[in-house]
Design a protein around this motif. Sequence first.
Motif, short mmCIF file in Angstrom:
data_model
loop_
_atom_site.label_atom_id
_atom_site.label_comp_id
_atom_site.label_asym_id
_atom_site.label_seq_id
_atom_site.Cartn_x
_atom_site.Cartn_y
_atom_site.Cartn_z
N SER A 4 6.69 11.31 0.10
CA SER A 4 5.34 10.89 0.48
C SER A 4 5.04 11.24 1.92
O SER A 4 3.94 11.71 2.25
N LYS A 5 6.02 11.06 2.80
CA LYS A 5 5.83 11.40 4.22
C LYS A 5 5.75 12.91 4.42
O LYS A 5 5.06 13.38 5.32
N MET A 6 6.46 13.66 3.59
CA MET A 6 6.45 15.11 3.72
C MET A 6 5.09 15.71 3.36
O MET A 6 4.68 16.71 3.92
N TYR A 7 4.42 15.08 2.40
CA TYR A 7 3.19 15.67 1.87
C TYR A 7 1.91 15.03 2.39
O TYR A 7 0.84 15.63 2.27
N ALA A 63 -0.84 7.00 6.53
CA ALA A 63 -0.03 5.97 5.88
C ALA A 63 -0.64 5.53 4.55
O ALA A 63 0.08 5.29 3.58
N GLU A 64 -1.96 5.42 4.51
CA GLU A 64 -2.61 5.01 3.25
C GLU A 64 -2.43 6.08 2.18
O GLU A 64 -2.15 5.76 1.02
N GLU A 65 -2.56 7.34 2.56
CA GLU A 65 -2.35 8.44 1.61
C GLU A 65 -0.89 8.47 1.15
O GLU A 65 -0.60 8.79 0.00
N GLN A 66 0.03 8.15 2.05
CA GLN A 66 1.45 8.09 1.68
C GLN A 66 1.68 7.01 0.63
O GLN A 66 2.41 7.23 -0.34
N ARG A 67 1.05 5.85 0.82
CA ARG A 67 1.18 4.76 -0.17
C ARG A 67 0.58 5.18 -1.51
O ARG A 67 1.15 4.90 -2.57
N ASP A 68 -0.57 5.85 -1.47
CA ASP A 68 -1.20 6.32 -2.71
C ASP A 68 -0.29 7.30 -3.44
O ASP A 68 -0.13 7.21 -4.67
N LEU A 69 0.28 8.24 -2.70
CA LEU A 69 1.18 9.21 -3.32
C LEU A 69 2.43 8.51 -3.86
O LEU A 69 2.89 8.83 -4.95
N GLN A 110 2.65 5.52 -5.03
CA GLN A 110 2.26 4.87 -6.29
C GLN A 110 2.09 5.89 -7.41
O GLN A 110 2.48 5.64 -8.56
N GLU A 111 1.49 7.03 -7.09
CA GLU A 111 1.31 8.08 -8.09
C GLU A 111 2.66 8.58 -8.60
O GLU A 111 2.84 8.80 -9.80
N THR A 169 5.08 15.97 -8.89
CA THR A 169 3.93 15.08 -8.74
C THR A 169 3.29 15.27 -7.37
O THR A 169 2.06 15.35 -7.26
N ALA A 170 4.11 15.36 -6.33
CA ALA A 170 3.58 15.55 -4.97
C ALA A 170 2.84 16.87 -4.86
O ALA A 170 1.77 16.94 -4.24
N LEU A 171 3.40 17.93 -5.44
CA LEU A 171 2.75 19.24 -5.38
C LEU A 171 1.39 19.21 -6.06
O LEU A 171 0.40 19.71 -5.54
N ILE A 172 1.33 18.60 -7.24
CA ILE A 172 0.07 18.51 -7.98
C ILE A 172 -0.92 17.61 -7.24
O ILE A 172 -2.09 17.94 -7.09
N TYR A 173 -0.44 16.47 -6.77
CA TYR A 173 -1.29 15.52 -6.05
C TYR A 173 -1.87 16.18 -4.80
O TYR A 173 -3.05 16.05 -4.51
#
Length: 167
Positions: free
Chosen positions: A23-26, A30-36, A38-39, A68-72
């Motif tokens: 999450s931190k890599m992508y 911080a909010e986007e990291q939490r969203d990722l 959860q995804e 998932t991170a790549l697609i997100y």
Amino acid sequence: MKESETIFLTLINQHKAIIHKISKMYMNDAEEQRDLFQEIVMQLWKAYPSFKGNSKFSTWMYRVSLNTALIYFKKDSRKVDKTPLDENIDIIDINESESKEEKLAYLYKAVHELNTVERALIFLFLENQSHREIAENLGISEVNARVKLNRTKEKLQFIIKKNGYEF
């Protein structure tokens, strides 16, 4: 709670650091990291019935999480700001003593300048994955993984030097 749910939650809890790092890599924010995060957990849960145990859970988790991170990341319209890092942060005197957290923050900022595949390569490298494991996780040949990783490490070193992050 079903036994499979309990096992899944236990495994996620044991390996949640993987998801946090991805999450931190992508994502910068911080909010986007939490969203990722959860995804990724949601996608892991959806894919969990297909986990057959042919590999370690953590290996399977890397693959699902990175995909998932790549697609997100690709779907996300708020992609990482392409402004050079030296315009986003104050460059500090590299001779000052820096804490481990500050150095890690600089590394993450530099990694955000890499493309999505390069981020995955660096993440797996930092997780002490072998070239074979990196190739397996990314679906490429071992030779290709080795070459791409070497090029990505050189690029990351250049970014770090360019932005004055050398430790």
